[in-house]
Design a protein around this motif. Structure first.
Motif, PDB file in Angstrom:
ATOM      1  N   LYS A  52      14.682  16.525  -1.625  1.00 51.96           N
ATOM      2  CA  LYS A  52      15.166  17.153  -0.394  1.00 51.96           C
ATOM      3  C   LYS A  52      14.218  16.743   0.728  1.00 51.96           C
ATOM      4  O   LYS A  52      13.038  17.087   0.706  1.00 51.96           O
ATOM      5  CB  LYS A  52      15.211  18.671  -0.551  1.00 51.96           C
ATOM      6  N   VAL A  53      14.743  16.008   1.704  1.00 52.56           N
ATOM      7  CA  VAL A  53      13.905  15.398   2.731  1.00 52.56           C
ATOM      8  C   VAL A  53      14.462  15.711   4.116  1.00 52.56           C
ATOM      9  O   VAL A  53      15.670  15.626   4.344  1.00 52.56           O
ATOM     10  CB  VAL A  53      13.838  13.864   2.545  1.00 52.56           C
ATOM     11  N   GLN A  54      13.572  16.070   5.044  1.00 50.96           N
ATOM     12  CA  GLN A  54      13.937  16.248   6.456  1.00 50.96           C
ATOM     13  C   GLN A  54      12.841  15.667   7.323  1.00 50.96           C
ATOM     14  O   GLN A  54      11.687  15.565   6.906  1.00 50.96           O
ATOM     15  CB  GLN A  54      14.151  17.729   6.789  1.00 50.96           C
ATOM     16  N   HIS A  55      13.214  15.283   8.562  1.00 47.17           N
ATOM     17  CA  HIS A  55      12.219  14.693   9.459  1.00 47.17           C
ATOM     18  C   HIS A  55      12.351  15.266  10.858  1.00 47.17           C
ATOM     19  O   HIS A  55      13.368  15.873  11.215  1.00 47.17           O
ATOM     20  CB  HIS A  55      12.358  13.172   9.501  1.00 47.17           C
ATOM     21  N   SER A 109       5.866   6.701   7.695  1.00 42.22           N
ATOM     22  CA  SER A 109       6.476   7.893   7.090  1.00 42.22           C
ATOM     23  C   SER A 109       7.955   7.677   6.816  1.00 42.22           C
ATOM     24  O   SER A 109       8.507   8.232   5.865  1.00 42.22           O
ATOM     25  CB  SER A 109       6.260   9.113   7.995  1.00 42.22           C
ATOM     26  N   GLU A 110       8.619   6.854   7.634  1.00 40.01           N
ATOM     27  CA  GLU A 110      10.029   6.567   7.399  1.00 40.01           C
ATOM     28  C   GLU A 110      10.213   5.784   6.098  1.00 40.01           C
ATOM     29  O   GLU A 110      11.187   5.989   5.369  1.00 40.01           O
ATOM     30  CB  GLU A 110      10.615   5.795   8.580  1.00 40.01           C
ATOM     31  N   TYR A 111       9.280   4.880   5.803  1.00 41.10           N
ATOM     32  CA  TYR A 111       9.361   4.129   4.553  1.00 41.10           C
ATOM     33  C   TYR A 111       9.180   5.073   3.363  1.00 41.10           C
ATOM     34  O   TYR A 111       9.942   5.023   2.388  1.00 41.10           O
ATOM     35  CB  TYR A 111       8.305   3.029   4.514  1.00 41.10           C
ATOM     36  N   GLY A 157       0.808  -1.210   0.000  1.00 44.51           N
ATOM     37  CA  GLY A 157       0.000   0.000   0.000  1.00 44.51           C
ATOM     38  C   GLY A 157       0.838   1.255   0.000  1.00 44.51           C
ATOM     39  O   GLY A 157       0.529   2.227  -0.700  1.00 44.51           O
ATOM     40  N   LEU A 158       1.929   1.248   0.781  1.00 46.68           N
ATOM     41  CA  LEU A 158       2.806   2.420   0.831  1.00 46.68           C
ATOM     42  C   LEU A 158       3.508   2.650  -0.509  1.00 46.68           C
ATOM     43  O   LEU A 158       3.737   3.791  -0.912  1.00 46.68           O
ATOM     44  CB  LEU A 158       3.826   2.266   1.957  1.00 46.68           C
ATOM     45  N   HIS A 196       6.221  13.286  11.315  1.00 44.42           N
ATOM     46  CA  HIS A 196       5.723  12.163  12.107  1.00 44.42           C
ATOM     47  C   HIS A 196       6.849  11.234  12.563  1.00 44.42           C
ATOM     48  O   HIS A 196       6.948  10.900  13.736  1.00 44.42           O
ATOM     49  CB  HIS A 196       4.686  11.377  11.297  1.00 44.42           C
ATOM     50  N   ALA A 197       7.663  10.758  11.616  1.00 40.44           N
ATOM     51  CA  ALA A 197       8.812   9.895  11.925  1.00 40.44           C
ATOM     52  C   ALA A 197       8.398   8.595  12.612  1.00 40.44           C
ATOM     53  O   ALA A 197       8.857   8.279  13.702  1.00 40.44           O
ATOM     54  CB  ALA A 197       9.851  10.654  12.765  1.00 40.44           C
ATOM     55  N   VAL A 198       7.492   7.863  11.974  1.00 41.58           N
ATOM     56  CA  VAL A 198       7.143   6.506  12.383  1.00 41.58           C
ATOM     57  C   VAL A 198       7.393   5.593  11.181  1.00 41.58           C
ATOM     58  O   VAL A 198       7.804   6.054  10.121  1.00 41.58           O
ATOM     59  CB  VAL A 198       5.672   6.409  12.850  1.00 41.58           C
ATOM     60  N   LEU A 199       7.147   4.296  11.337  1.00 40.07           N
ATOM     61  CA  LEU A 199       7.513   3.351  10.293  1.00 40.07           C
ATOM     62  C   LEU A 199       6.927   3.715   8.930  1.00 40.07           C
ATOM     63  O   LEU A 199       7.617   3.653   7.909  1.00 40.07           O
ATOM     64  CB  LEU A 199       7.074   1.936  10.691  1.00 40.07           C
TER      65      LEU A 199
END
Length: 354
Positions: free
Chosen positions: A108-111, A95-97, A70-71, A90-93
């Protein structure tokens, strides 16, 4: 290519609500940048009319976009939107995926930094008593690292100064007369450690009705506890109205909130929703504590009722059972204390126009 920021925040309603003032400020300071908020469907009313350059994109991550398959489907859908920057708030599984896929695509990605070490120190046996950064500050930090520093947040409400349109609500709700106090009460929360005892809350409501006989009290919340309790309070105290019996959507509830003179809530989503409507909130804290950083936007610490016991907070989110078994952090708060704090923020009473 025009800059286009994807903002990811799933999670519970209160956490998503705390992103609103920051996203609003981002939209105001960077009006030429497109912003798309990706969240669960319930959050749409918070962002739909926030600003011309803010869009909302819903994703059912427990249904249609469940699991890795699904992701991956969600990622393919997102790449078609031509994002240039990704802010993972969020920084959970899940969103991390998604973040991993975007990193591979050289976006360009930041968390977010959740300061987990500081959280552990706050709830440990030897508590640090150090004020933790708020989610608002953590969100601002993410955008700054993306290259979009936010200098100032002047956010007051998702509605104009006069509030939402009461004409969109059933006649059982409005209109509001100038001699009435409208008080919202949201007495329940997700965990027992965040709920003021029901009997004490009933006493507080009775005291409010005695002190303000012309007030209207709107009971917010939906669930088994509310369905079992609110009809009884309505029957016993005519000033009370069970909001869920008359309003169908969260947007309608937000319109009503925007006309409240004050809100009484636990450390819960309704505290944050009322804050987004520019309403002063008296909040009651038990297993959790304002020092963890989760006060509603623009709310004053003096309106957070907390006994500051040695054992508080015992958890960041209130899910742990009381180590003593008596929830003294909540049972020790007198109903009179709550009423006095509400009275301090309610506007003066005026004569009836009848």
């Amino acid at each position: 290519m025009k800059k286009h920021i994807l903002v990811i925040r799933f999670s519970a309603l209160g956490d998503v609500a705390m992103a609103v003032p920051v996203v609003w400020a981002l939209s105001q300071q960077y009006p030429d940048v497109r912003i798309t908020v990706l969240s669960r469907p319930f959050a749409r009313p918070l962002f739909d009319d926030l600003a011309p350059n803010v869009n909302f994109m819903e994703a059912d991550v427990k249904g249609e976009y469940r699991g890795v398959k699904g992701l991956n489907a969600l990622y393919r859908r997102l790449t078609a939107k031509q994002f240039t920057h990704v802010a993972d708030l969020h920084a959970v599984l899940r969103s991390e995926y998604l973040r991993m896929r975007f990193n591979l695509g050289r976006f360009k990605v930041q968390h977010i930094d959740k300061h987990r070490r500081l959280r552990r120190q706050l709830v440990g046996k030897k508590k640090s008593r150090q004020q933790l950064p708020t989610p608002f500050e953590n969100y601002i930090d993410v955008f700054a690292r993306l290259g979009f520093p936010i200098e100032k947040i002047d956010f007051h409400s998702i509605f104009p100064p006069e509030g939402g349109d009461l004409g969109l609500l059933p006649k059982a709700i409005g209109p509001k007369r100038n001699w009435e106090h409208w008080i919202g009460i949201a007495p329940f929360a997700a965990h027992k450690g965040k709920i003021y005892p029901k009997e004490k809350m009933e006493t507080a409501i009775r005291l409010l009705c005695e002190k303000y006989p012309r007030c209207r009290i709107f009971l917010f919340g939906r669930g088994k506890d509310e369905d079992a309790t609110f009809p009884q309070w309505e029957q016993q105290m005519p000033q009370c109205t069970y909001v869920g019996k008359h309003l169908e959507t969260m947007h309608q509830e937000l319109i009503l909130m925007s006309h409240l003179d004050a809100m009484l809530s636990m450390d819960s989503a309704n505290m944050h929703l009322a804050s987004l409507c520019g309403v002063k909130v008296v909040s009651v804290w038990g297993a959790t504590h304002p020092i963890a950083g989760f006060m509603g936007w623009g709310q004053k610490r003096e309106n957070a009722i907390c006994l500051d016991l040695e054992c508080q907070p015992c958890s960041i989110f209130g899910q742990k059972p009381c180590r003593y078994g008596d929830y003294r952090c909540l049972n020790g708060i007198a109903p009179e204390t709550i009423v006095e704090r509400l009275a301090a923020i309610l506007p003066p009473q005026v004569n009836s126009d009848n």
